[in-house]
Design a protein around this motif. Structure first.
Motif, PDB file in Angstrom:
ATOM      1  N   THR A 289       0.830  -1.210   0.000  1.00 17.81           N
ATOM      2  CA  THR A 289       0.000   0.000   0.000  1.00 17.81           C
ATOM      3  C   THR A 289       0.862   1.256   0.000  1.00 17.81           C
ATOM      4  OG1 THR A 289      -1.715  -1.178   1.245  1.00 17.81           O
ATOM      5  CG2 THR A 289      -1.840   1.219   1.215  1.00 17.81           C
ATOM      6  N   LEU A 290       1.913   1.237   0.808  1.00 20.87           N
ATOM      7  CA  LEU A 290       2.802   2.398   0.885  1.00 20.87           C
ATOM      8  C   LEU A 290       3.530   2.624  -0.439  1.00 20.87           C
ATOM      9  CD1 LEU A 290       4.326   1.843   4.448  1.00 20.87           C
ATOM     10  CD2 LEU A 290       2.578   3.501   3.794  1.00 20.87           C
ATOM     11  N   LYS A 291       3.926   1.547  -1.099  1.00 15.78           N
ATOM     12  CA  LYS A 291       4.598   1.686  -2.392  1.00 15.78           C
ATOM     13  C   LYS A 291       3.670   2.301  -3.429  1.00 15.78           C
ATOM     14  CE  LYS A 291       7.929  -2.097  -1.830  1.00 15.78           C
ATOM     15  NZ  LYS A 291       8.303  -3.473  -2.254  1.00 15.78           N
ATOM     16  N   SER A 292       2.412   1.887  -3.413  1.00 11.86           N
ATOM     17  CA  SER A 292       1.460   2.457  -4.370  1.00 11.86           C
ATOM     18  C   SER A 292       1.230   3.942  -4.108  1.00 11.86           C
ATOM     19  CB  SER A 292       0.132   1.700  -4.304  1.00 11.86           C
ATOM     20  OG  SER A 292      -0.478   1.871  -3.034  1.00 11.86           O
ATOM     21  N   LEU A 293       1.229   4.338  -2.836  1.00 12.56           N
ATOM     22  CA  LEU A 293       1.065   5.757  -2.505  1.00 12.56           C
ATOM     23  C   LEU A 293       2.332   6.551  -2.823  1.00 12.56           C
ATOM     24  CD1 LEU A 293      -0.793   5.383   0.916  1.00 12.56           C
ATOM     25  CD2 LEU A 293      -1.756   6.295  -1.196  1.00 12.56           C
ATOM     26  N   ALA A 294       3.493   5.908  -2.699  1.00 13.82           N
ATOM     27  CA  ALA A 294       4.754   6.592  -2.994  1.00 13.82           C
ATOM     28  C   ALA A 294       4.970   6.779  -4.488  1.00 13.82           C
ATOM     29  CB  ALA A 294       5.919   5.808  -2.396  1.00 13.82           C
ATOM     30  N   THR A 295       4.227   6.035  -5.304  1.00 14.76           N
ATOM     31  CA  THR A 295       4.346   6.156  -6.768  1.00 14.76           C
ATOM     32  C   THR A 295       3.005   6.474  -7.402  1.00 14.76           C
ATOM     33  OG1 THR A 295       4.040   3.761  -6.971  1.00 14.76           O
ATOM     34  CG2 THR A 295       6.309   4.579  -6.831  1.00 14.76           C
ATOM     35  N   ASP A 296       2.131   7.118  -6.662  1.00 13.99           N
ATOM     36  CA  ASP A 296       0.766   7.386  -7.126  1.00 13.99           C
ATOM     37  C   ASP A 296       0.780   8.347  -8.312  1.00 13.99           C
ATOM     38  OD1 ASP A 296      -1.919   7.584  -7.369  1.00 13.99           O
ATOM     39  OD2 ASP A 296      -2.253   8.755  -5.551  1.00 13.99           O
ATOM     40  N   CYS A 297       0.110   7.954  -9.389  1.00 14.41           N
ATOM     41  CA  CYS A 297       0.021   8.806 -10.585  1.00 14.41           C
ATOM     42  C   CYS A 297      -1.423   8.995 -11.033  1.00 14.41           C
ATOM     43  CB  CYS A 297       0.835   8.196 -11.729  1.00 14.41           C
ATOM     44  SG  CYS A 297       2.601   8.095 -11.388  1.00 14.41           S
ATOM     45  N   ASN A 298      -2.369   8.809 -10.123  1.00 19.87           N
ATOM     46  CA  ASN A 298      -3.777   8.952 -10.487  1.00 19.87           C
ATOM     47  C   ASN A 298      -4.084  10.388 -10.898  1.00 19.87           C
ATOM     48  OD1 ASN A 298      -4.475   6.282  -9.976  1.00 19.87           O
ATOM     49  ND2 ASN A 298      -4.803   6.676  -7.794  1.00 19.87           N
ATOM     50  N   LYS A 299      -4.654  10.543 -12.076  1.00 23.55           N
ATOM     51  CA  LYS A 299      -4.913  11.877 -12.607  1.00 23.55           C
ATOM     52  C   LYS A 299      -6.080  12.571 -11.914  1.00 23.55           C
ATOM     53  CE  LYS A 299      -1.729  11.687 -15.782  1.00 23.55           C
ATOM     54  NZ  LYS A 299      -0.553  12.578 -15.735  1.00 23.55           N
ATOM     55  N   HIS A 300      -6.935  11.794 -11.231  1.00 21.50           N
ATOM     56  CA  HIS A 300      -8.082  12.430 -10.587  1.00 21.50           C
ATOM     57  C   HIS A 300      -7.678  13.184  -9.327  1.00 21.50           C
ATOM     58  CE1 HIS A 300      -7.813   8.611  -8.317  1.00 21.50           C
ATOM     59  NE2 HIS A 300      -8.373   9.282  -7.322  1.00 21.50           N
ATOM     60  N   ARG A 301      -6.427  13.026  -8.896  1.00 23.89           N
ATOM     61  CA  ARG A 301      -5.920  13.765  -7.747  1.00 23.89           C
ATOM     62  C   ARG A 301      -5.101  14.961  -8.221  1.00 23.89           C
ATOM     63  NH1 ARG A 301      -4.077   8.416  -4.327  1.00 23.89           N
ATOM     64  NH2 ARG A 301      -6.146   7.904  -3.509  1.00 23.89           N
ATOM     65  N   ALA A 302      -5.105  16.000  -7.433  1.00 23.26           N
ATOM     66  CA  ALA A 302      -4.386  17.220  -7.805  1.00 23.26           C
ATOM     67  C   ALA A 302      -2.888  16.943  -7.900  1.00 23.26           C
ATOM     68  CB  ALA A 302      -4.655  18.318  -6.781  1.00 23.26           C
ATOM     69  N   LYS A 303      -2.240  17.660  -8.802  1.00 25.10           N
ATOM     70  CA  LYS A 303      -0.813  17.443  -9.027  1.00 25.10           C
ATOM     71  C   LYS A 303       0.009  17.749  -7.780  1.00 25.10           C
ATOM     72  CE  LYS A 303       2.797  18.578 -12.393  1.00 25.10           C
ATOM     73  NZ  LYS A 303       3.106  19.387 -13.607  1.00 25.10           N
TER      74      LYS A 303
END
Length: 425
Positions: A289-303
């Protein structure tokens, strides 16, 4: 022919209402008190000789006036007076002055918390913390805490109260307890109050809630208080919360995800200090989970949110996987302080939020604050040395201008399409 005399009565035969002291007048007078706090500092920066003893007397005289104004009927006047006192206490060491007026100040803070509105309550709660910091850890600050703590808890738990006021009270209730209390029961009841708030996020769908900002402050205050608990109590809290906290990493609020991640890193740090052979059974899914948050590239979230989140969770991931911490160095005057743990980082950040621009001054001179960070007694520096360590406004402006020009030249050179590519190699 003599002119007829004008009547002092208004139309309709009614007397005019004359106000001897209006809210506007009081607020103007109060603002003049508050704005004058920067006079001494501005004179010192300009190099003008100042009679320090006279300046200190004038400073304390204005503080006395502000203390009196905290009992005014006008809410605007009270709030301005509280702001002035907050500025004064965060910029100077005033132990003798505060000790003589501790009861009066405590009563004023309690009254403003009970009768004031949102903004007044926020400033009053911060002032209670500053009062405890000035008094240090001891009987005096403990009496202040026991006076204001019930009121702060009432506001924190009152769902009808303003959310921002509840956030401020949650933050400063935890910090006041951290500073002042020596009673384990007071510590545990305050932590329980915070737990009752942020644990609601465990059961929220997706970790989202309308009061997520309040829950973030409660979580951070609870974590701060956990750092001064006995190892046995730390182990109990780890058994309860270490399996549930990862649920908050799925919250749609980026600040809640970050607060949960930093709390997890700190809990792992405390667990490893208490037990060198500490092992967490669900470590693998947590690290995923932490790795996914550390490399999060979801466009629906602010840059900006993604950038901030990735930066924090890279550090959190290293802390949980390897027990590593990226150290920081804080410079103040001629001294240096190394932030080498998550506990120290949280403590420093909390006090920095309280003192604001006065943090460096208190690190230099506040005995209580220096004892927290194990800096030893304050160095004996004369006034001339302290002034010499300050950077003038002109120097800061010139340094910033030079840095800006250097960045602009470097960027324009790289962006200029006419530059030969071979020039860079």
């Amino acid at each position: 022919m003599p002119k007829p005399k004008r009547s002092n009565r208004a139309a309709g035969g009614q007397h005019k209402n004359v106000q001897a002291f209006s809210d506007d007048d009081s607020s103007i007078e109060t603002m003049s008190h508050c704005s004058s706090f920067s006079d001494v500092a501005s004179f010192a920066e300009d190099g003008t000789e100042v009679d320090e003893f006279a300046a200190q007397e004038d400073f304390e005289y204005k503080l006395k006036g502000l203390i009196d104004l905290t009992m005014d009927k006008s809410a605007k006047t009270r709030q301005a007076a509280l702001e002035g006192l907050k500025t004064g206490l965060s910029s100077k060491i005033l132990y003798d002055f505060i000790s003589e007026r501790r009861m009066t100040l405590t009563d004023s803070i309690e009254r403003c918390l009970k009768k004031g509105k949102s903004e007044e309550q926020q400033v009053a709660a911060a002032l209670a913390c500053l009062l405890c910091c000035q008094l240090g850890s001891g009987i005096e600050s403990e009496e202040v805490f026991r006076t204001v703590a019930p009121v702060l808890k009432t506001i924190v738990c009152d769902r009808s109260a303003n959310t921002q006021a509840r956030q401020a009270c949650a933050t400063y209730l935890g910090l006041c307890c951290f500073i002042a209390t020596d009673d384990v029961e007071d510590l545990y009841t305050t932590m329980e109050c915070m737990e009752n708030l942020f644990t609601k996020q465990y059961h929220s769908e997706g970790g989202a809630d309308n009061c997520s900002a309040l829950h973030i402050q409660a979580l951070q205050s609870w974590t701060l208080l956990l750092t001064i608990c006995h190892n046995s109590e730390v182990k109990k809290k780890l058994d309860i919360h270490l399996r549930k906290l990862p649920r908050l990493l799925a919250c749609c609020e980026v600040n809640m995800r970050i607060a949960a991640g930093e709390t997890l890193a700190l809990l792992f740090e405390l667990a490893r200090e208490a037990d060198a052979d500490f092992y967490f059974e669900d470590l693998e899914p947590l690290t995923q989970t932490l790795k996914s948050l550390a490399t999060d590239c979801n466009k629906h979230r602010a840059k900006t949110d993604r950038r901030k989140q990735r930066s924090v969770f890279r550090d959190v991931l290293r802390a949980i996987e390897e027990g590593d911490f990226q150290p920081e160095m804080i410079r103040f005057g001629r001294e240096r302080m190394h932030i080498d743990s998550w506990v120290k980082r949280l403590t420093y950040g909390t006090f920095k939020e309280l003192f604001g621009s006065g943090m460096q001054f208190h690190l230099l001179t506040n005995v209580f604050l220096r004892s927290i960070f194990e800096l030893g007694p304050p160095l004996l520096l004369d006034t001339a040395t302290i002034k010499a360590m300050k950077v003038s406004r002109e120097e800061r402006h010139l340094n910033n201008s030079a840095a800006f020009k250097a960045r602009t030249k470097a960027r324009s050179k790289l962006r200029d399409k006419r530059v030969d590519v071979g020039e860079f190699f």
